[in-house]
Design an enzyme around this catalytic site. Structure first.
Site, short mmCIF file in Angstrom:
data_model
loop_
_atom_site.label_atom_id
_atom_site.label_comp_id
_atom_site.label_asym_id
_atom_site.label_seq_id
_atom_site.Cartn_x
_atom_site.Cartn_y
_atom_site.Cartn_z
N LEU A 13 0.84 -1.21 0.00
CA LEU A 13 0.00 0.00 0.00
C LEU A 13 0.87 1.25 0.00
O LEU A 13 0.74 2.13 -0.86
CB LEU A 13 -0.90 0.00 1.24
N GLY A 15 4.35 1.35 -0.27
CA GLY A 15 5.42 1.25 -1.28
C GLY A 15 4.94 1.66 -2.66
O GLY A 15 5.62 2.43 -3.36
N SER A 106 4.24 3.34 13.23
CA SER A 106 2.79 3.36 13.17
C SER A 106 2.25 3.95 14.47
O SER A 106 2.94 3.93 15.49
CB SER A 106 2.29 1.93 13.01
N SER A 107 1.03 4.45 14.46
CA SER A 107 0.48 5.09 15.66
C SER A 107 0.24 4.10 16.79
O SER A 107 0.03 4.48 17.94
CB SER A 107 -0.83 5.80 15.31
N CYS A 108 0.34 2.79 16.50
CA CYS A 108 0.13 1.80 17.58
C CYS A 108 1.33 1.73 18.53
O CYS A 108 1.30 1.00 19.51
CB CYS A 108 -0.13 0.41 16.97
N TYR A 135 3.71 -6.29 17.08
CA TYR A 135 4.04 -5.38 15.97
C TYR A 135 4.54 -4.05 16.52
O TYR A 135 5.55 -3.49 16.08
CB TYR A 135 2.76 -5.22 15.15
N LYS A 139 8.18 -2.07 16.08
CA LYS A 139 8.28 -0.71 15.52
C LYS A 139 9.05 0.21 16.48
O LYS A 139 9.85 1.04 16.05
CB LYS A 139 6.89 -0.16 15.23
N ASN A 164 -3.70 5.52 10.65
CA ASN A 164 -4.27 4.49 9.77
C ASN A 164 -4.28 4.99 8.33
O ASN A 164 -4.76 6.09 8.07
CB ASN A 164 -5.71 4.17 10.18
N HIS A 178 -7.54 -4.07 7.22
CA HIS A 178 -7.91 -3.05 8.21
C HIS A 178 -9.38 -2.70 8.02
O HIS A 178 -10.01 -3.12 7.05
CB HIS A 178 -7.03 -1.81 7.99
N1 NAP Z 1 -1.40 0.26 6.37
C1 NAP Z 1 -1.48 1.12 7.38
O1 NAP Z 1 -2.57 1.55 7.81
C2 NAP Z 1 -0.21 1.64 8.03
C3 NAP Z 1 -0.36 2.60 9.04
C4 NAP Z 1 0.79 3.10 9.65
C5 NAP Z 1 2.03 2.65 9.27
N2 NAP Z 1 2.14 1.70 8.30
C6 NAP Z 1 3.51 1.26 7.97
O2 NAP Z 1 3.76 1.41 6.60
C7 NAP Z 1 4.65 0.37 6.17
C8 NAP Z 1 4.07 -0.32 4.96
O3 NAP Z 1 2.80 -0.84 5.31
P1 NAP Z 1 1.72 -1.22 4.18
O4 NAP Z 1 0.39 -0.92 4.71
O5 NAP Z 1 2.15 -0.67 2.86
O6 NAP Z 1 1.89 -2.82 4.16
P2 NAP Z 1 1.66 -3.84 2.95
O7 NAP Z 1 0.66 -3.29 2.00
O8 NAP Z 1 1.41 -5.16 3.58
O9 NAP Z 1 3.09 -3.83 2.22
C9 NAP Z 1 4.21 -4.41 2.81
C10 NAP Z 1 5.15 -4.79 1.70
O10 NAP Z 1 6.31 -5.33 2.34
C11 NAP Z 1 6.70 -6.48 1.61
N3 NAP Z 1 7.39 -7.42 2.48
C12 NAP Z 1 6.95 -7.94 3.64
N4 NAP Z 1 7.85 -8.82 4.13
C13 NAP Z 1 8.88 -8.84 3.23
C14 NAP Z 1 10.10 -9.55 3.14
N5 NAP Z 1 10.46 -10.42 4.09
N6 NAP Z 1 10.92 -9.34 2.09
C15 NAP Z 1 10.54 -8.48 1.11
N7 NAP Z 1 9.39 -7.77 1.12
C16 NAP Z 1 8.58 -7.96 2.16
C17 NAP Z 1 5.38 -7.12 1.13
O11 NAP Z 1 5.67 -7.93 0.04
P3 NAP Z 1 4.56 -8.98 -0.50
O12 NAP Z 1 3.69 -8.13 -1.37
O13 NAP Z 1 5.39 -9.98 -1.25
O14 NAP Z 1 3.87 -9.54 0.70
C18 NAP Z 1 4.56 -5.86 0.76
O15 NAP Z 1 4.77 -5.50 -0.58
C19 NAP Z 1 4.87 -0.56 7.35
O16 NAP Z 1 6.09 -0.27 8.00
C20 NAP Z 1 3.72 -0.21 8.27
O17 NAP Z 1 4.07 -0.38 9.59
C21 NAP Z 1 1.07 1.20 7.66
#
Ligand code: NAP
Length: 312
Positions: A13, A15, A106-108, A135, A139, A164, A178
Site C-alpha cells: 500500500l 510502497g 505506526s500510531s500503535c 508489531y 516498531k 491508519n 484493516h
Molecule cells: N497500512 C497502514 O494503515 C499503516 C499505518 C501506519 C504505518 N504503516 C507502515 O507502513 C509500512 C508499509 O505498510 P503497508 O500498509 O504498505 O503494508 P503492505 O501493503 O502489507 O506492504 C508491505 C510490503 O512489504 C513487503 N514485504 C513484507 N515482508 C517482506 C520480506 N520479508 N521481504 C521483502 N518484502 C517484504 C510485502 O511484500 P509482499 O507483497 O510480497 O507480501 C509488501 O509489498 C509498514 O512499515 C507499516 O508499519 C502502515
C-alpha cells in the site's frame, strides 16, 4: 546528478504510493525488488543487494502488516519478521553508504491510554494495546535503532509515525485487512446481494483517523528533503470519526441503502487513536485529500481490480 532510491516493499500500500510519488521526482532511479528476488529477512541477501546497488536514499515501506485478527494469530511472525526486516535494511544502508533513510512506524507505538491527540513524546510512557503489541514493540525497536545509528555513526535516518492509512493497493481480504477496506468490500457485496442489513463489529463508538496513502507518500518525500533529526514525526490529518460514522460514509460512497447495525459482542480495540500533528504542521506540511473523496477514489480502484482482492 541522478539519485538512486531503494523503496523496500514497493508493491505494498505505502510502497506503491511512494513509487507513484517518486516517479514524479526528476533525476531519480528507483531500485525495486519484490520478495522473491530479495527476502528482507535474509541478512546476506540484503547485504549483497546494498553492496551491489549502494542506494543513496532508502524508504523502508516493507513490513509484516495486518489487522487485529492477524496480529493475534501470528504474534511470533509479527515480532520476528519486522525486527529482521528493519535491522537488516538499516544496518546494510549505513554500512554501504546510504545518505538518508526513512523508517515507517505506526500510531500503535503509543500507549493504549495515551492522552488524545497523541503527541510524539507519549512514546514509552505506558502499556501498549495488547491486540497488536508484538508489531508495536518491533516498531519501537526500529525507532530506537534509527536513533542509535544517528547517535553512534551520524547516520541520517528519520522515523515517521503514520496514522491508519488507506487507498489504492490496499488489502481487501476480510480476514487480514484493516477496517476501512473491509467496510468498502462488505458494503459493496451487500449492495450487489441486496442485503437488507450490514452488521459492523463492536459498538461503533471507537474513533479513528484515516490518511490517504498518497498524502503519506508526499509527507515522506517532503521530510526526506527537509528534515534531519532524531525526533519521530507523526503523520496524520488531526481529525477523527467514529466507526459508525465511517460506516455511513462508506455506505454513501458505495451506494448501499440498507440498515447499518452494530454487534457489541465483537472487540472494539483502542477507544480512540488520534495523532497530534502539531510538529509536522509546524514544518509546513498538511494532508490534502478529504476522507470521503479518498474513499470514493479507493472504491473506483477496488472496482477496477478484477477480483477486488489484492492478496489473500
Ligand atoms: N497500512 C497502514 O494503515 C499503516 C499505518 C501506519 C504505518 N504503516 C507502515 O507502513 C509500512 C508499509 O505498510 P503497508 O500498509 O504498505 O503494508 P503492505 O501493503 O502489507 O506492504 C508491505 C510490503 O512489504 C513487503 N514485504 C513484507 N515482508 C517482506 C520480506 N520479508 N521481504 C521483502 N518484502 C517484504 C510485502 O511484500 P509482499 O507483497 O510480497 O507480501 C509488501 O509489498 C509498514 O512499515 C507499516 O508499519 C502502515
Amino acid at each position: 546528478m541522478q539519485t538512486d532510491i531503494f523503496i523496500a516493499g514497493h508493491k505494498g500500500l505505502v510502497g506503491s504510493a511512494l513509487v507513484r510519488r517518486l516517479q514524479r521526482e526528476p533525476d531519480t532511479r528507483l531500485l525495486l525488488r519484490d520478495r522473491a528476488e530479495l527476502d528482507l529477512r535474509n541478512q546476506s541477501q540484503v547485504d549483497a543487494f546494498f553492496r551491489a546497488e549502494r542506494p543513496k536514499q532508502v524508504y523502508l515501506a516493507a513490513a509484516k502488516v495486518g489487522g487485529i485478527h492477524a496480529n493475534s494469530t501470528y504474534p511470533a511472525e509479527f515480532l520476528r519478521d519486522n525486527l529482521l526486516i528493519q535491522t537488516n535494511v538499516i544496518h546494510a544502508a549505513w554500512e554501504h553508504g546510504t545518505q538518508k533513510l526513512c523508517f515507517l512506524g505506526s500510531s500503535c507505538i503509543y500507549p493504549k491510554h495515551a492522552a488524545q491527540p497523541m503527541a510524539e513524546d507519549a512514546l514509552l510512557t505506558g502499556p501498549l494495546e495488547p491486540t497488536n503489541e508484538w508489531y508495536a514493540v518491533a516498531k519501537i525497536a526500529g525507532i530506537k535503532l534509527c536513533q542509535a545509528y544517528r547517535l553512534q555513526y551520524g547516520f541520517d535516518a528519520i522515523s515517521l509515525m503514520p496514522t491508519n492509512l488507506y487507498g489504492p493497493g490496499d488489502n481487501f481480504d476480510l480476514q487480514n485487512s484493516h477496517v476501512l477496506p473491509a467496510l468498502i468490500r462488505r458494503f459493496h457485496e451487500a449492495r450487489l446481494a441486496a442485503d437488507p442489513e450490514v452488521v459492523i463489529w463492536g459498538t461503533g463508538t471507537p474513533k479513528r483517523e484515516f490518511l490517504h496513502v498518497d498524502d503519506l507518500a508526499d509527507a515522506a518525500v517532503t521530510l526526506m528533503r527537509d528534515y534531519s533529526g532524531e525526533q519521530i514525526i507523526n503523520v496524520g490529518v488531526g481529525e477523527d470519526l467514529s466507526i459508525l460514522e465511517l460506516a455511513h460514509m462508506v455506505a454513501r460512497v458505495v451506494g448501499y441503502e440498507g440498515r447499518i447495525s452494530t454487534d457489541p459482542s465483537k472487540p472494539d480495540g483502542t477507544p480512540r487513536k488520534l495523532l497530534d500533528v502539531t510538529r509536522i504542521h509546524a514544518m509546513g506540511w498538511n494532508a490534502s485529500i478529504p476522507l470521503e473523496q479518498g474513499i470514493a477514489q479507493t472504491y473506483q480502484w477496488y472496482l477496477a481490480q478484477a477480483d477486488g482482492q489484492r492478496r489473500d
